[in-house]
Enzyme design. Structure first.
Site, PDB file in Angstrom:
ATOM      1  N   HIS A   1      42.985  39.040  23.247  1.00 38.84           N
ATOM      2  CA  HIS A   1      42.128  39.270  23.914  1.00 38.84           C
ATOM      3  C   HIS A   1      41.961  40.564  24.550  1.00 38.84           C
ATOM      4  O   HIS A   1      42.995  41.254  24.972  1.00 38.84           O
ATOM      5  CB  HIS A   1      42.018  38.222  25.230  1.00 38.84           C
ATOM      6  CG  HIS A   1      41.018  38.368  26.208  1.00 38.84           C
ATOM      7  ND1 HIS A   1      39.847  37.450  26.152  1.00 38.84           N
ATOM      8  CD2 HIS A   1      40.862  39.088  27.471  1.00 38.84           C
ATOM      9  CE1 HIS A   1      39.035  37.662  27.098  1.00 38.84           C
ATOM     10  NE2 HIS A   1      39.519  38.494  28.031  1.00 38.84           N
TER      11      HIS A   1
ATOM     12  N   SER B   1      46.239  38.604  26.843  1.00 40.51           N
ATOM     13  CA  SER B   1      45.183  39.761  27.401  1.00 40.51           C
ATOM     14  C   SER B   1      45.888  41.065  27.245  1.00 40.51           C
ATOM     15  O   SER B   1      46.750  41.209  28.271  1.00 40.51           O
ATOM     16  CB  SER B   1      44.566  39.503  28.753  1.00 40.51           C
ATOM     17  OG  SER B   1      43.680  40.406  28.938  1.00 40.51           O
TER      18      SER B   1
ATOM     19  N   MET C   1      35.881  47.463  29.663  1.00 36.32           N
ATOM     20  CA  MET C   1      35.258  47.531  30.952  1.00 36.32           C
ATOM     21  C   MET C   1      34.292  49.062  31.055  1.00 36.32           C
ATOM     22  O   MET C   1      34.625  49.889  30.611  1.00 36.32           O
ATOM     23  CB  MET C   1      36.273  47.757  32.042  1.00 36.32           C
ATOM     24  CG  MET C   1      37.131  46.323  32.056  1.00 36.32           C
ATOM     25  SD  MET C   1      38.223  46.355  33.549  1.00 36.32           S
ATOM     26  CE  MET C   1      39.152  45.171  33.238  1.00 36.32           C
TER      27      MET C   1
ATOM     28  N   ASP D   1      39.643  32.731  31.763  1.00 45.13           N
ATOM     29  CA  ASP D   1      40.309  33.916  31.997  1.00 45.13           C
ATOM     30  C   ASP D   1      40.562  34.295  33.388  1.00 45.13           C
ATOM     31  O   ASP D   1      39.535  34.545  34.162  1.00 45.13           O
ATOM     32  CB  ASP D   1      39.349  35.076  31.449  1.00 45.13           C
ATOM     33  CG  ASP D   1      39.770  36.397  31.271  1.00 45.13           C
ATOM     34  OD1 ASP D   1      40.888  36.636  31.462  1.00 45.13           O
ATOM     35  OD2 ASP D   1      39.108  37.173  30.833  1.00 45.13           O
TER      36      ASP D   1
ATOM     37  N   HIS E   1      36.239  40.841  25.015  1.00 43.73           N
ATOM     38  CA  HIS E   1      35.588  40.637  26.383  1.00 43.73           C
ATOM     39  C   HIS E   1      34.869  41.827  26.784  1.00 43.73           C
ATOM     40  O   HIS E   1      35.521  42.876  27.528  1.00 43.73           O
ATOM     41  CB  HIS E   1      36.646  39.970  27.162  1.00 43.73           C
ATOM     42  CG  HIS E   1      35.963  39.526  28.522  1.00 43.73           C
ATOM     43  ND1 HIS E   1      36.637  39.335  29.685  1.00 43.73           N
ATOM     44  CD2 HIS E   1      34.830  39.351  29.173  1.00 43.73           C
ATOM     45  CE1 HIS E   1      36.116  38.790  30.711  1.00 43.73           C
ATOM     46  NE2 HIS E   1      34.786  39.246  30.501  1.00 43.73           N
TER      47      HIS E   1
ATOM     48  N   ASP F   1      39.889  43.442  26.680  1.00 45.38           N
ATOM     49  CA  ASP F   1      39.034  43.763  27.896  1.00 45.38           C
ATOM     50  C   ASP F   1      38.500  44.929  27.901  1.00 45.38           C
ATOM     51  O   ASP F   1      39.010  46.044  28.150  1.00 45.38           O
ATOM     52  CB  ASP F   1      39.595  43.446  29.154  1.00 45.38           C
ATOM     53  CG  ASP F   1      40.037  42.105  29.480  1.00 45.38           C
ATOM     54  OD1 ASP F   1      39.032  41.082  29.179  1.00 45.38           O
ATOM     55  OD2 ASP F   1      41.328  41.719  29.487  1.00 45.38           O
TER      56      ASP F   1
ATOM     57  N   MET G   1      35.293  32.633  33.796  1.00 46.66           N
ATOM     58  CA  MET G   1      36.048  33.728  34.589  1.00 46.66           C
ATOM     59  C   MET G   1      36.681  32.888  35.836  1.00 46.66           C
ATOM     60  O   MET G   1      35.910  32.255  36.445  1.00 46.66           O
ATOM     61  CB  MET G   1      35.161  34.727  35.033  1.00 46.66           C
ATOM     62  CG  MET G   1      34.946  35.743  33.998  1.00 46.66           C
ATOM     63  SD  MET G   1      36.377  36.591  33.115  1.00 46.66           S
ATOM     64  CE  MET G   1      37.359  37.159  33.984  1.00 46.66           C
TER      65      MET G   1
ATOM     66  N   MET H   1      33.080  43.638  29.485  1.00 45.25           N
ATOM     67  CA  MET H   1      32.474  43.678  30.663  1.00 45.25           C
ATOM     68  C   MET H   1      31.742  44.839  31.301  1.00 45.25           C
ATOM     69  O   MET H   1      32.329  45.669  31.593  1.00 45.25           O
ATOM     70  CB  MET H   1      33.790  43.525  31.743  1.00 45.25           C
ATOM     71  CG  MET H   1      34.514  42.252  32.050  1.00 45.25           C
ATOM     72  SD  MET H   1      35.903  42.185  32.445  1.00 45.25           S
ATOM     73  CE  MET H   1      36.998  42.500  31.065  1.00 45.25           C
TER      74      MET H   1
HETATM   75  C1  DX5 Z   1      40.165  40.368  34.161  1.00 44.78           C
HETATM   76  C2  DX5 Z   1      40.212  40.268  32.488  1.00 44.78           C
HETATM   77  C3  DX5 Z   1      41.522  39.279  32.085  1.00 44.78           C
HETATM   78  C4  DX5 Z   1      42.774  39.568  32.665  1.00 44.78           C
HETATM   79  C5  DX5 Z   1      43.753  38.763  32.785  1.00 44.78           C
HETATM   80  O1  DX5 Z   1      39.122  40.936  34.605  1.00 44.78           O
HETATM   81  O2  DX5 Z   1      38.994  39.770  31.989  1.00 44.78           O
HETATM   82  O3  DX5 Z   1      41.289  39.245  30.740  1.00 44.78           O
HETATM   83  O4  DX5 Z   1      43.458  40.655  31.637  1.00 44.78           O
HETATM   84  O5  DX5 Z   1      44.712  38.842  33.304  1.00 44.78           O
HETATM   85  P1  DX5 Z   1      45.835  37.879  34.309  1.00 44.78           P
HETATM   86  O6  DX5 Z   1      46.227  36.745  33.236  1.00 44.78           O
HETATM   87  O7  DX5 Z   1      46.864  38.698  34.714  1.00 44.78           O
HETATM   88  O8  DX5 Z   1      44.890  37.352  35.372  1.00 44.78           O
HETATM   89 ZN    ZN Z   2      38.962  39.043  29.840  1.00 40.90          ZN
END
Ligand code: DX5
Ligand code: ZN
Length: 216
Positions: free
Chosen positions: A32, A7, A36, A174, A65, A34, A136, A67
């Site tokens: 991956h 990620s 947001m 995740d 991903h 993210d 999650m 969010m």
């Molecule tokens: C959290 C993200 C994850 C995050 C995971 O909201 O969706 O992808 O980067 O990070 P770690 O492995 O540090 O929990």
């Molecule tokens: Zn994620």
């Protein structure tokens, strides 16, 4: 097949290209990313410009991903930025069936994500539609959080539901995955591991290789 999806949120953004190449060289097939919006989750991360910039660094599968509230609004833009797979939250889509079809009609793979507190039963009607489910194992929004143990039972429950329907859909997990707990997550029935901090803290190439070794 077991897959590692480092990620990017856990990376050093000042050395993003280099760090992504380290995960690729270490053997991670997915990356991956993210996105947001500061509304669906409390934080804001990055969006299309960053995804398209790093697309040139890597031939990994770009697993985006979202969010974001009503992510259907961004399918075309995220595709243009270089996504291979778009994962949307059930909790963020008023018309989940429509959004899944929208992603597939754009020629991409579709994933459906659930927050820790959302039961897997909400997926019953659309079980055969997505290419992947994302469970999650932390509350989304930040890297570096602790794995929530009750999510293991959700993984088992979803894998059973899929098996009962003869479906071999990927289950991605995740949040809070480490070298110490990854085996438990695999044993529960998941096969795609998202790992942020435990890959990017220290030597990303070596850490990726250590996960690949454990996941064989
Ligand atoms: C959290 C993200 C994850 C995050 C995971 O909201 O969706 O992808 O980067 O990070 P770690 O492995 O540090 O929990
Ligand atoms: Zn994620």
């Amino acid at each position: 097949m077991n897959i590692l999806a480092p990620s990017v949120l856990g990376a050093d953004f000042a050395r993003l290209g280099e760090q992504i190449r380290e995960t690729r060289d270490g053997g991670a097939a997915y990356l991956h990313l993210d996105v947001m919006d500061g509304a669906f989750v409390p934080s804001i991360s990055f969006g299309m410009p960053v995804i398209s910039a790093v697309r040139s660094c890597s031939d990994q599968v770009f697993d985006v991903h979202m969010m974001v509230q009503e992510p259907g609004r961004y399918v075309e833009a995220i595709k243009a930025a270089g996504a291979d797979l778009i994962c949307v939250h059930q909790e963020a889509c008023t018309h989940l069936d429509r959004t899944i079809h929208q992603i597939k009609e754009a020629g991409l793979k579709a994933g459906v994500a659930l927050n820790p507190a959302t039961p897997v039963s909400v997926l019953d009607c659309i079980l055969d539609l997505p290419d992947m489910f994302l469970l999650m194992s932390v509350n989304p929004g930040f890297g570096g959080q602790k794995f929530i143990p009750y999510t293991l039972e959700k993984i088992r429950c979803l894998r059973e539901k899929l098996n009962a329907r003869g479906l071999v859909t990927d289950i991605e997990v995740d949040g809070g995955i480490t070298l110490e707990n990854v085996q438990q997550v695999l044993d529960a029935g998941a096969n795609v591991m998202v790992v942020g901090s435990a890959v990017f803290k220290g030597d990303a190439r070596k850490n990726t290789q250590a996960f690949m070794e454990k996941m064989r």
